[in-house]
Write a protein that holds these residues in place. Structure first.
Motif, PDB file in Angstrom:
ATOM      1  N   GLN A  63      59.485   6.825  13.453  1.00  0.00           N
ATOM      2  CA  GLN A  63      58.360   7.705  13.132  1.00  0.00           C
ATOM      3  C   GLN A  63      57.791   7.374  11.757  1.00  0.00           C
ATOM      4  OE1 GLN A  63      61.387   8.539  14.307  1.00  0.00           O
ATOM      5  NE2 GLN A  63      61.425  10.583  15.213  1.00  0.00           N
ATOM      6  N   ARG A 233      37.243  18.574  27.736  1.00  0.00           N
ATOM      7  CA  ARG A 233      36.993  20.001  27.526  1.00  0.00           C
ATOM      8  C   ARG A 233      38.309  20.775  27.412  1.00  0.00           C
ATOM      9  NH1 ARG A 233      33.645  20.753  31.636  1.00  0.00           N
ATOM     10  NH2 ARG A 233      35.239  21.758  32.901  1.00  0.00           N
ATOM     11  N   ARG A 234      39.325  20.291  28.103  1.00  0.00           N
ATOM     12  CA  ARG A 234      40.594  21.022  28.103  1.00  0.00           C
ATOM     13  C   ARG A 234      41.516  20.619  26.963  1.00  0.00           C
ATOM     14  NH1 ARG A 234      42.477  19.142  33.634  1.00  0.00           N
ATOM     15  NH2 ARG A 234      44.184  20.613  33.416  1.00  0.00           N
ATOM     16  N   CYS A 238      46.128  18.250  20.181  1.00  0.00           N
ATOM     17  CA  CYS A 238      47.377  18.487  19.457  1.00  0.00           C
ATOM     18  C   CYS A 238      48.111  17.177  19.213  1.00  0.00           C
ATOM     19  CB  CYS A 238      48.268  19.458  20.222  1.00  0.00           C
ATOM     20  SG  CYS A 238      48.855  18.813  21.812  1.00  0.00           S
ATOM     21  N   ASN A 240      50.168  15.638  21.209  1.00  0.00           N
ATOM     22  CA  ASN A 240      51.463  15.534  21.885  1.00  0.00           C
ATOM     23  C   ASN A 240      51.553  14.329  22.822  1.00  0.00           C
ATOM     24  OD1 ASN A 240      52.499  17.745  20.658  1.00  0.00           O
ATOM     25  ND2 ASN A 240      52.389  19.105  22.430  1.00  0.00           N
ATOM     26  N   MET A 243      52.222  11.184  20.883  1.00  0.00           N
ATOM     27  CA  MET A 243      53.484  11.213  20.125  1.00  0.00           C
ATOM     28  C   MET A 243      54.682  10.951  21.044  1.00  0.00           C
ATOM     29  SD  MET A 243      53.079  11.644  16.926  1.00  0.00           S
ATOM     30  CE  MET A 243      51.448  11.007  16.626  1.00  0.00           C
ATOM     31  N   ASP A 276      41.367  13.666  14.659  1.00  0.00           N
ATOM     32  CA  ASP A 276      39.956  13.713  14.280  1.00  0.00           C
ATOM     33  C   ASP A 276      39.514  12.532  13.413  1.00  0.00           C
ATOM     34  OD1 ASP A 276      38.595  15.782  15.470  1.00  0.00           O
ATOM     35  OD2 ASP A 276      37.922  16.599  13.552  1.00  0.00           O
ATOM     36  N   ARG A 291      36.676  14.783  22.068  1.00  0.00           N
ATOM     37  CA  ARG A 291      37.959  14.702  22.756  1.00  0.00           C
ATOM     38  C   ARG A 291      37.844  13.941  24.063  1.00  0.00           C
ATOM     39  NH1 ARG A 291      37.639  19.876  20.668  1.00  0.00           N
ATOM     40  NH2 ARG A 291      39.090  20.126  18.964  1.00  0.00           N
TER      41      ARG A 291
ATOM     42  N   ASN C 162      44.694  16.428   8.705  1.00  0.00           N
ATOM     43  CA  ASN C 162      43.699  17.080   9.560  1.00  0.00           C
ATOM     44  C   ASN C 162      44.104  16.928  11.022  1.00  0.00           C
ATOM     45  OD1 ASN C 162      41.432  18.368  10.461  1.00  0.00           O
ATOM     46  ND2 ASN C 162      40.114  16.579  10.252  1.00  0.00           N
ATOM     47  N   TYR C 163      45.361  17.248  11.290  1.00  0.00           N
ATOM     48  CA  TYR C 163      45.839  17.224  12.663  1.00  0.00           C
ATOM     49  C   TYR C 163      46.838  18.367  12.820  1.00  0.00           C
ATOM     50  CZ  TYR C 163      49.149  14.282  10.078  1.00  0.00           C
ATOM     51  OH  TYR C 163      50.014  13.793   9.128  1.00  0.00           O
ATOM     52  N   ALA C 164      47.233  18.600  14.076  1.00  0.00           N
ATOM     53  CA  ALA C 164      48.006  19.798  14.366  1.00  0.00           C
ATOM     54  C   ALA C 164      49.482  19.672  13.969  1.00  0.00           C
ATOM     55  CB  ALA C 164      47.908  20.126  15.850  1.00  0.00           C
ATOM     56  N   CYS C 166      51.812  20.241  15.805  1.00  0.00           N
ATOM     57  CA  CYS C 166      52.488  19.598  16.945  1.00  0.00           C
ATOM     58  C   CYS C 166      52.856  18.140  16.655  1.00  0.00           C
ATOM     59  CB  CYS C 166      51.593  19.612  18.180  1.00  0.00           C
ATOM     60  SG  CYS C 166      51.421  21.230  18.922  1.00  0.00           S
ATOM     61  N   VAL C 167      51.984  17.441  15.949  1.00  0.00           N
ATOM     62  CA  VAL C 167      52.230  16.026  15.670  1.00  0.00           C
ATOM     63  C   VAL C 167      53.538  15.862  14.901  1.00  0.00           C
ATOM     64  CG1 VAL C 167      51.377  14.032  14.364  1.00  0.00           C
ATOM     65  CG2 VAL C 167      49.802  15.365  15.773  1.00  0.00           C
ATOM     66  N   LYS C 170      56.568  17.016  17.076  1.00  0.00           N
ATOM     67  CA  LYS C 170      57.028  16.024  18.042  1.00  0.00           C
ATOM     68  C   LYS C 170      57.821  14.931  17.331  1.00  0.00           C
ATOM     69  CE  LYS C 170      56.003  17.451  22.020  1.00  0.00           C
ATOM     70  NZ  LYS C 170      56.287  18.784  21.451  1.00  0.00           N
ATOM     71  N   MET C 171      57.341  14.498  16.161  1.00  0.00           N
ATOM     72  CA  MET C 171      58.070  13.457  15.431  1.00  0.00           C
ATOM     73  C   MET C 171      59.473  13.940  15.063  1.00  0.00           C
ATOM     74  SD  MET C 171      55.574  11.175  13.129  1.00  0.00           S
ATOM     75  CE  MET C 171      54.067  11.972  12.668  1.00  0.00           C
ATOM     76  N   ASN C 172      59.599  15.245  14.854  1.00  0.00           N
ATOM     77  CA  ASN C 172      60.917  15.819  14.575  1.00  0.00           C
ATOM     78  C   ASN C 172      61.709  16.095  15.846  1.00  0.00           C
ATOM     79  OD1 ASN C 172      60.904  15.907  11.715  1.00  0.00           O
ATOM     80  ND2 ASN C 172      59.413  17.565  11.814  1.00  0.00           N
ATOM     81  N   CYS C 176      59.568  22.078  22.482  1.00  0.00           N
ATOM     82  CA  CYS C 176      58.343  22.863  22.328  1.00  0.00           C
ATOM     83  C   CYS C 176      58.658  24.354  22.498  1.00  0.00           C
ATOM     84  CB  CYS C 176      57.318  22.423  23.356  1.00  0.00           C
ATOM     85  SG  CYS C 176      55.754  23.282  23.182  1.00  0.00           S
ATOM     86  N   PRO C 187      49.646  24.100  17.966  1.00  0.00           N
ATOM     87  CA  PRO C 187      48.591  23.221  18.482  1.00  0.00           C
ATOM     88  C   PRO C 187      47.260  23.293  17.735  1.00  0.00           C
ATOM     89  CG  PRO C 187      49.661  24.408  20.284  1.00  0.00           C
ATOM     90  CD  PRO C 187      50.190  24.992  19.006  1.00  0.00           C
ATOM     91  N   ASP C 212      40.470  21.240  11.016  1.00  0.00           N
ATOM     92  CA  ASP C 212      39.015  21.288  10.807  1.00  0.00           C
ATOM     93  C   ASP C 212      38.249  21.541  12.087  1.00  0.00           C
ATOM     94  OD1 ASP C 212      39.309  20.849   8.173  1.00  0.00           O
ATOM     95  OD2 ASP C 212      38.718  18.734   8.192  1.00  0.00           O
ATOM     96  N   ASN C 213      38.744  20.971  13.163  1.00  0.00           N
ATOM     97  CA  ASN C 213      37.952  20.968  14.386  1.00  0.00           C
ATOM     98  C   ASN C 213      38.803  21.458  15.557  1.00  0.00           C
ATOM     99  OD1 ASN C 213      36.059  20.351  16.348  1.00  0.00           O
ATOM    100  ND2 ASN C 213      36.560  18.168  16.365  1.00  0.00           N
ATOM    101  N   PRO C 214      39.176  22.735  15.543  1.00  0.00           N
ATOM    102  CA  PRO C 214      40.076  23.220  16.603  1.00  0.00           C
ATOM    103  C   PRO C 214      39.337  23.317  17.935  1.00  0.00           C
ATOM    104  CG  PRO C 214      39.365  25.053  15.239  1.00  0.00           C
ATOM    105  CD  PRO C 214      38.750  23.825  14.645  1.00  0.00           C
ATOM    106  N   ALA C 215      40.072  23.191  19.009  1.00  0.00           N
ATOM    107  CA  ALA C 215      39.444  23.243  20.324  1.00  0.00           C
ATOM    108  C   ALA C 215      39.056  24.671  20.652  1.00  0.00           C
ATOM    109  CB  ALA C 215      40.417  22.719  21.370  1.00  0.00           C
ATOM    110  N   ALA C 218      39.576  24.999  24.854  1.00  0.00           N
ATOM    111  CA  ALA C 218      40.810  24.482  25.424  1.00  0.00           C
ATOM    112  C   ALA C 218      41.971  25.454  25.313  1.00  0.00           C
ATOM    113  CB  ALA C 218      41.172  23.161  24.769  1.00  0.00           C
TER     114      ALA C 218
END
Lengths: 347, 287, 253
Positions: A63, A233-234, A238, A240, A243, A276, A291, C162-164, C166-167, C170-172, C176, C187, C212-215, C218
């Motif tokens: 990682q 759209r969905r 995240c 996942n 990863m 992003d 997305r 600028n990411y969730a 979750c990233v 998951k690395m850890n 979930c 998320p 910054d840009n959440p869904a 979704a």
């Protein structure tokens, strides 16, 4: 010796032996899922498991991995690559072995990546063949990764009272040779193996609605298909899916100064095309916005681009992306929708 | 085991390890762009072609891909011109003569100069695009007899943003290079063209079969310029572009620079229009 | 290597001082830190309070008119102003107050003494003064604090992930939380904490604010997949992220 047999009662003894030879990693239960971990107590190793949260990739493409040791004043870079000890990955599924083969292709393509090669060189892979599906997310039959296809040193098949061990390398042979309780497989063992494999054919059925040639073609035609809008759209972005993928290898490079502010380490860290800022340049232009485009890119990096480049699908059918998706985006459904021109279930 | 020996040999060097390099000259060209002349460690010579790039390191601040703007015919140093556009380049701008940076490379495929032998060249530069093109122009100047006519069309926002203004005079004088410049907004002293660079192309005299057009500029510029060049009937494979992307490794691994299945750091940054056309929709410069 | 050590001061507004406590609990790290900076004002670890500083760590939200004057004074003196922790960076839990009309909030809390209380809506620092560095989290994550301190000393911006979450999670290789039937805000929450809470068996409460840009749409699918109600998620998120209620309300309704 090409095939050996190990009685189940001797498995733990053999694991102890393996542990004495090298660092041993195996799947282990973690809450209601599984993870690869160093084996402390051989009882903990699981031979029947749903693919681990992240693939064994973390041992040959960690990682966070040191690339470089540096000093600012005076300018100095130290050898980025440390010596690693020999290690054994035990009970690796055939899908994850396919993942290792994919990573090999990508990192050995020139310019080669010395960090990767260095770790890989220390690695011994002992696989285990699945005789039934791990769960409903897998698509290994379509990818033809549900059966052993090389890329390992030893491969275990559970035939009831015994494991048949396929010896596929010199490295592997050294781990079964001169082990008193591991015998060459006899004709009877081989007959049972054939029977088990035959039975397996009735269990594993192609999960995609058509063969891989058709899948490849659908990706050729489907760049502007509406399925990407549905998936986009969905998606919650995240990250996942990337990863947990055994064949995703994108990374970012970061410098970490120590508190002297004069020396530090340069690392590479797993990164994701779903983020992003992944394709944004300093001037601000984002070359893969949205997305829908990012998800499409992920799928094309499994089913189209690597086929053109390496003649190899980079999907191993392990099912992790579908299992880990927060929004329930399912790989089999997506690929089938792309082929059938149909719409996704809960889109 | 020979394989293992080869492997061990390979592991001794790392493509991630930058060379110590010294800035031997540094000056601002405009209020945003700075020019650096750099000498590599132990007088190592970088073997590169016009249009290739290097990864420049400042430890603690990171690494960024920067176009080489000198020509391989300029011996003993490489030139870089950098816009202050982020935390890395901001730090680079603070460095001056005598300071040390790390250099890896060169990376990528440069301009196809060997294929251009004997041909006429139309060089179209928008804004910072002149930076990698300076490498090509200097190469042409030093090998002037190998090429036919050379015309440069340059566009920038205002006369103040014009890069290498003094040098262009030398190019024109020394190498019989035609030069035409246009700005978006003129100032009172400006006597040249005002307007988009695309407006300069119809007036250029082009023999399409023996002409290479080389275009470098901001993403938005390409499709309009290429459309004008196609009107002049220049074949697809003779329209050459250079693309900018985010890059972290330069080795075709990290994934950031990908356009569909192509790693720009390895297969580019220079492409011809025939290659661009094959992209299905992830190439902003074409869409 | 450095000529003079920058002088650092700590201030707090409406908060629990828990982020400063993270500093105080750093142990050896704090000693290393003091080799790089000179701490002139830190109520939790020292008695004297110096007023001559270059770097100000400010914890807490702005909640009164006098807070505004005070933070403006700090800004004038400080070359570098750092928002320390959720209260300062996003208004954090204090933002819950903004869910109600101010008068109602006052009377709920202070009863018949409400009239004597001078209070305004809870504001993150950057709504009042320029903030140079943001350290999110409730409390702040010390490894991230050290990264920011290094950035301050190297005079470079700190690039907030600028990411969730979750990233990192998951690395850890965490299981979930949704697989354990818990609502987790990972998320959509900005990473940088190395999924600290989940690593320790907890879930993500969204204390670092949204990416910054959440869904926008979704999130519904997550609710569907795990059979959760939108209200539940919204409530979870409100805990830390109500000061910007309009925005987050839209995202989740």
């Amino acid at each position: 010796m090409k095939y050996a047999a190990l009685k189940k009662e001797n498995l733990n003894k053999w694991l102890e032996y393996l542990k004495s030879k090298a660092r041993l990693y195996a799947p282990k239960k973690k809450e209601n899922q599984f993870v690869f971990r160093p084996v402390k107590n051989v009882d903990e190793a699981c031979l029947k498991y749903i693919p681990t949260v992240i693939p064994p990739k973390k041992y040959y493409f960690p990682q966070k991995e040191k690339l470089l040791k540096f000093t600012v004043e005076p300018f100095h870079t130290a050898k980025a690559i440390a010596e690693f000890e020999e290690f054994i990955l035990f009970a690796v599924h055939t899908c994850d072995i396919a993942g290792i083969q994919c990573m090999d292709v990508a990192f050995k393509e020139g310019p080669e990546d010395p960090n990767y090669l260095n770790r890989k060189e220390k690695m011994t892979i002992i696989g285990i063949e699945c005789l039934e599906y791990c769960d409903t997310h897998a698509n290994c039959a379509s990818m033809a990764t549900h059966v052993p296809r090389g890329g390992y040193d030893l491969m275990l098949v559970d035939i009831g009272e015994k494991f048949i061990i396929h010896i596929n390398s010199e490295k592997g042979e050294r781990l079964v040779r001169n082990v008193s309780y591991i015998k060459e497989a006899g004709a009877e063992d081989m007959a049972v193996l054939c029977f088990v494999r035959e039975k397996k054919k009735n269990i594993f059925k192609e999960e995609f609605s058509a063969g891989l040639d058709r899948v490849y073609q659908a990706f050729g035609d489907g760049f502007k298909h509406k399925v990407w809008q549905d998936v986009g759209r969905r998606c919650v972005a995240c990250g996942n899916c990337t990863m947990v993928c055994p064949t995703c290898y994108c990374f970012d490079v970061v410098d970490d100064m120590d508190l002297s502010l004069n020396s530090g380490l340069r690392y590479r860290i797993w990164n994701s095309c779903q983020m992003d800022d992944f394709a944004k340049v300093a001037g601000g232009e984002d070359f893969r916005k949205g997305r829908e485009n990012r998800q499409r890119h992920r799928y094309y990096r499994k089913f189209r681009y690597p086929v053109d480049k390496f003649n190899r699908y980079f999907c191993t059918g392990c099912g992790r992306c579908s299992r880990a998706c927060m929004a329930g985006i399912n790989l089999v459904e997506t690929v089938n929708a792309l082929m059938d021109g149909g719409k996704l279930n809960n889109a | 085991m020979l394989d293992r020996e080869i492997l061990l040999e390979k592991m001794k060097t790392s493509p991630y390890r930058p060379m110590r390099s010294k800035i031997i000259e540094a000056r601002m060209l405009t209020d945003k762009e700075k020019f650096f002349r750099i000498e590599l460690e132990d007088n190592t010579r970088l073997s590169y072609g016009p249009g290739q790039f290097v990864m420049v390191s400042i430890f603690g601040f990171g690494e960024a891909p920067i176009s080489i703007c000198s020509s391989p015919t300029d011996k003993g140093y490489i030139d870089l011109t950098v816009r202050n556009a982020g935390s890395f380049t901001n730090k680079l701008h603070q460095l001056g003569e005598g300071d040390i940076v790390g250099i890896r490379g060169p990376f990528g495929k440069g301009f196809p100069v060997d294929n251009m032998f004997g041909c006429d060249l139309v060089i179209v530069a928008g804004g910072l695009g002149i930076v990698p093109l300076r490498s090509l122009i200097r190469y042409l100047m030093h090998n002037r007899n190998d090429f036919g006519s050379v015309q440069i069309l340059l566009g920038c926002k205002t006369p103040k943003d014009l890069l290498f203004g003094q040098e262009t005079k030398e190019w024109m004088r020394r190498a019989e290079i035609k030069f035409n410049c246009t700005v978006d907004r003129a100032d009172p002293d400006w006597k040249g063209n005002v307007g988009l660079i695309t407006h300069l192309i119809p007036g250029v005299d082009i023999n399409p079969t023996r002409t290479y057009a080389v275009v470098v500029g901001p993403p938005i510029m390409y499709k309009f310029v290429i459309a004008e060049l196609l009107k002049k009937h220049i074949p697809d494979h003779q329209i050459i572009v250079s693309l900018e992307r985010r890059m972290r490794c330069g080795l075709g691994k990290c994934g950031h620079c990908q356009i569909e299945g192509v790693y720009v750091c390895q297969s580019g940054p220079v492409f011809d229009y025939a290659q661009l056309k094959k992209f299905r929709g992830e190439c902003h410069e074409k869409n | 290597m450095r000529k003079t050590k920058p002088r650092v001061a700590f201030f707090d507004f409406t908060d629990c001082e828990g982020c400063q406590l993270q500093f105080a609990n750093m142990g050896e790290g704090l000693l290393q830190l003091t080799e790089l900076v000179e701490i002139v004002n830190f109520r939790e670890i020292m008695s004297e309070a110096g007023q001559d500083y270059e770097v100000a760590f400010v914890e807490g939200s702005i909640t009164t008119e006098s807070d505004i004057k005070r933070i403006q004074e700090i800004r004038k003196k400080a070359k570098v102003l750092i928002a320390l922790g959720a209260c300062a960076a996003t208004a954090g839990v204090n933002g819950m107050k903004n869910r109600f009309p101010l008068e109602l909030a006052k009377s709920r809390v202070y009863g018949d003494k409400a009239g004597t209380v001078n209070t305004i809506a809870s504001l993150p620092l950057h709504k009042v003064v320029k903030v140079d560095y943001f350290i999110h989290g409730c409390p702040v994550y010390i490894p991230e604090v050290l990264q920011v301190v290094k950035c301050v000393l190297m005079q470079k911006p700190y690039a907030l992930p600028n990411y969730a979450v979750c990233v990192e999670c998951k690395m850890n290789e965490n299981v979930c939380r949704y697989e354990k039937d818990q609502e987790c805000l990972g998320p959509v929450t900005r990473a940088g904490c190395n999924s600290w809470c989940i690593n320790n068996g907890n879930r993500c409460y969204g204390c670092r604010g949204l990416v910054d840009n959440p869904a926008a749409d979704a999130q519904k699918d997550i609710l569907l997949k795990y059979g959760l109600k939108a209200d539940e998620i919204l409530q979870r998120f409100n805990l830390y992220n109500d000061s910007l209620g309009e925005k987050y309300g839209q995202e989740f309704k």
